[in-house]
Motif scaffolding. Sequence first.
Motif, PDB file in Angstrom:
ATOM      1  N   THR A 140       1.061  -0.940  -0.341  1.00 30.64           N
ATOM      2  CA  THR A 140       0.065   0.337   0.144  1.00 30.64           C
ATOM      3  C   THR A 140       0.606   0.950   0.071  1.00 30.64           C
ATOM      4  O   THR A 140       0.895   2.600  -0.248  1.00 30.64           O
ATOM      5  CB  THR A 140      -1.428   0.218   1.494  1.00 30.64           C
ATOM      6  N   MET A 141       1.907   1.332   1.578  1.00 29.30           N
ATOM      7  CA  MET A 141       3.031   2.604   1.043  1.00 29.30           C
ATOM      8  C   MET A 141       3.669   2.649  -0.076  1.00 29.30           C
ATOM      9  O   MET A 141       3.779   3.894  -0.941  1.00 29.30           O
ATOM     10  CB  MET A 141       3.613   2.472   2.430  1.00 29.30           C
ATOM     11  N   ALA A 142       3.995   1.714  -1.135  1.00 27.58           N
ATOM     12  CA  ALA A 142       4.880   1.775  -2.541  1.00 27.58           C
ATOM     13  C   ALA A 142       4.037   2.140  -3.077  1.00 27.58           C
ATOM     14  O   ALA A 142       4.090   3.370  -4.161  1.00 27.58           O
ATOM     15  CB  ALA A 142       5.151  -0.140  -2.636  1.00 27.58           C
ATOM     16  N   SER A 143       3.013   1.708  -3.302  1.00 35.47           N
ATOM     17  CA  SER A 143       1.516   2.237  -4.177  1.00 35.47           C
ATOM     18  C   SER A 143       1.556   4.074  -4.242  1.00 35.47           C
ATOM     19  O   SER A 143       0.971   4.396  -4.705  1.00 35.47           O
ATOM     20  CB  SER A 143       0.935   1.694  -4.324  1.00 35.47           C
ATOM     21  N   MET A 144       1.172   4.160  -2.892  1.00 39.95           N
ATOM     22  CA  MET A 144       0.607   5.763  -2.768  1.00 39.95           C
ATOM     23  C   MET A 144       2.465   6.385  -2.421  1.00 39.95           C
ATOM     24  O   MET A 144       1.452   7.285  -3.493  1.00 39.95           O
ATOM     25  CB  MET A 144       0.239   5.692  -1.427  1.00 39.95           C
ATOM     26  N   VAL A 145       2.670   6.484  -2.335  1.00 39.57           N
ATOM     27  CA  VAL A 145       4.091   7.189  -2.317  1.00 39.57           C
ATOM     28  C   VAL A 145       4.972   6.650  -3.908  1.00 39.57           C
ATOM     29  O   VAL A 145       5.298   8.347  -4.497  1.00 39.57           O
ATOM     30  CB  VAL A 145       5.334   6.436  -1.157  1.00 39.57           C
ATOM     31  N   GLY A 146       4.791   5.842  -3.744  1.00 36.43           N
ATOM     32  CA  GLY A 146       5.355   5.809  -5.548  1.00 36.43           C
ATOM     33  C   GLY A 146       4.344   6.831  -6.435  1.00 36.43           C
ATOM     34  O   GLY A 146       5.329   7.738  -7.753  1.00 36.43           O
ATOM     35  N   HIS A 147       3.273   7.157  -7.297  1.00 36.45           N
ATOM     36  CA  HIS A 147       2.117   7.247  -7.028  1.00 36.45           C
ATOM     37  C   HIS A 147       2.408   9.059  -7.640  1.00 36.45           C
ATOM     38  O   HIS A 147       1.937   9.611  -7.748  1.00 36.45           O
ATOM     39  CB  HIS A 147       0.729   6.813  -7.225  1.00 36.45           C
ATOM     40  N   LYS A 148       2.524   8.915  -6.186  1.00 35.29           N
ATOM     41  CA  LYS A 148       2.280  10.849  -5.546  1.00 35.29           C
ATOM     42  C   LYS A 148       3.987  11.690  -6.059  1.00 35.29           C
ATOM     43  O   LYS A 148       4.357  12.148  -6.446  1.00 35.29           O
ATOM     44  CB  LYS A 148       1.748  10.775  -4.252  1.00 35.29           C
ATOM     45  N   TYR A 149       4.611  10.427  -5.406  1.00 34.05           N
ATOM     46  CA  TYR A 149       6.082  10.418  -5.738  1.00 34.05           C
ATOM     47  C   TYR A 149       7.292  11.028  -6.034  1.00 34.05           C
ATOM     48  O   TYR A 149       8.135  11.326  -6.021  1.00 34.05           O
ATOM     49  CB  TYR A 149       6.803  11.262  -3.450  1.00 34.05           C
ATOM     50  N   GLY A 150       7.228   9.464  -6.754  1.00 31.19           N
ATOM     51  CA  GLY A 150       7.891   8.683  -7.415  1.00 31.19           C
ATOM     52  C   GLY A 150       8.736   9.258  -8.958  1.00 31.19           C
ATOM     53  O   GLY A 150       7.784   9.775  -9.415  1.00 31.19           O
ATOM     54  N   VAL A 151       9.851   9.198  -8.715  1.00 34.47           N
ATOM     55  CA  VAL A 151       9.987   9.914  -9.987  1.00 34.47           C
ATOM     56  C   VAL A 151      11.748   9.221 -10.914  1.00 34.47           C
ATOM     57  O   VAL A 151      10.988   9.159 -12.397  1.00 34.47           O
ATOM     58  CB  VAL A 151      11.103  10.682  -9.526  1.00 34.47           C
TER      59      VAL A 151
END
Length: 566
Positions: free
Chosen positions: A477-488
Amino acid sequence: MLNGERAVVVLFMARVFFSLPFSLIYEGLALSLLALASFYLEIFAEKSTSLIQFKTRPGASSGILLGTVTLPMVMLSRLIQLSRAVQSHDIQHSEIGYLVLQYWAVSASCFGVLVFLRFTLTPQAYGTKCLNIPNLHTATIGLSYVIIYAAICSLSLATNSPGLHVALKLLWVFCHGMAAVKLILHILHTFPSCASIGEALLVTAGLVLYLGDMLAYTLVKIDSALISSKLVSPQYGMKKNEISTIIQGILVGLLIFPILYKIILRTCGYSTKYLNGEFFSTDENTPKGVRRSLLFYGSLTVILILLVPAWMQFVHEFHMHPLIWVFNFVFSEPLRRLPLCIYWIGVICASVLRFYNISKHSKIERILLRKYYHLVAVLMFSPALILQPKFLDLAFGAALAAFLVLEVIRVWKIWPLGKHIHFFMNAFTDHRDSDLLIVSHFSLLMGCALPKWMSSGFNDRPLAPFAGILSLGIGDTMASMVGHKYGVLRWSKTGKKTIEGTAAGITSVLVACSVLLPLLASTSYVISQHWLSLLFAITVSGLLEAYTAQLDNAFIPLVFYSLLCL
């Protein structure tokens, strides 16, 4: 040749082999043969167009290597864990023998499918339409591989069995391999575009093992003089607990129910689209459709109320109806279990209503919306796993049974719920679900339930039952949410997974473990988890989430559980 997913599998296997005791050397050699064969076959399949004959899930890789080694690695990790208990005299040696036989059943299922795929994929790889006989060199190598594998299996089973028992157990293992080939063909042809080869192989091996286990216990009870009883005795002579028997009976009964219902329809003279290979009927609200639906509910009631409980009482020797036993079990601690049920119902109702409204009126991506259900799983299962682990086992089984019934009703559009369930479930689907089957909710539930079920009995690693909750509910869950919002920074040019998301997932699971371990220690658990091994397990499962193109809800919890057992 060594892409990200394969590299993670290599790390996974290296950790298991590092912990392998000498007493399990034969099982380790067999796993090496499986890995090499699946690695070769995966590369061979991806360099050809031979997989077109199987209508696999679009956008997914074949996943043959990961699908082949995952379940045998889980069984081997569990064997390593139990071998520590044998040394400390915490369990009997017969429990190791039972799990060894199960390991070879799973391994043979995967090996049989690999052999079948190798000789099936060859013709189309060379552009021919008929089944060509492979050349002598290829046939010799393949036959030698099979002989070596069979010899290793024989040596392993011979360590604890006298002469005739080895031959019978080899026959038992061989039957698992043949059944797996038949079942995976049925799954791929009956449910096209629903799974990759690796995902279908994982499901096939698990189902064959579960059905074979039920058959073995039944044969033991029928007559102790049968050859089949000698085949599985003394390993299958051990008595299972009531909860395991109830769950197994209900789930196997529901899996067999579609076949029985199809026979009943033919007997009653119904000519339905299902019998012609089409699953969605359009005459649900017609008198004929209503009569067929009533026949469905009647048949389901007879199986769940009469036939399945009769099997449970026969195998486990219940002195009361199993449903009455469940009722007594729930009310044996009413002040603890009834509030937990009320809490679950409240969380489910609130989350379903809220997320369904969001899915209809919001532009939030489906993948993020589905991750909220991962958080709901943490809220529901974590308190019960700490306070009421046995009750949670039963609740997992009841939830899975409910999912199976609702999915059958949805697929066949059984009056009056079929269409409503179909419209509701479509609000949460994404590219990994097909028009025929919706599997994401199954994989989430099974991902949380399997580590808990497999940890029954001896368990010296308190975090192992939490493998699904930690990896899916928190890490994924955290990987998807953080990756979607802040992932570069992306792991690959074609993938969507980001380094930032993976780092967030690994960190969040590590933080959750640092909070959970002291909490478990305060509830009398003996903490024996080494932080370096724990960090490695979290990292490997996080990298698998980043690299795999398979259904991560199915594979990540099993890999994480295996590493935690070590």
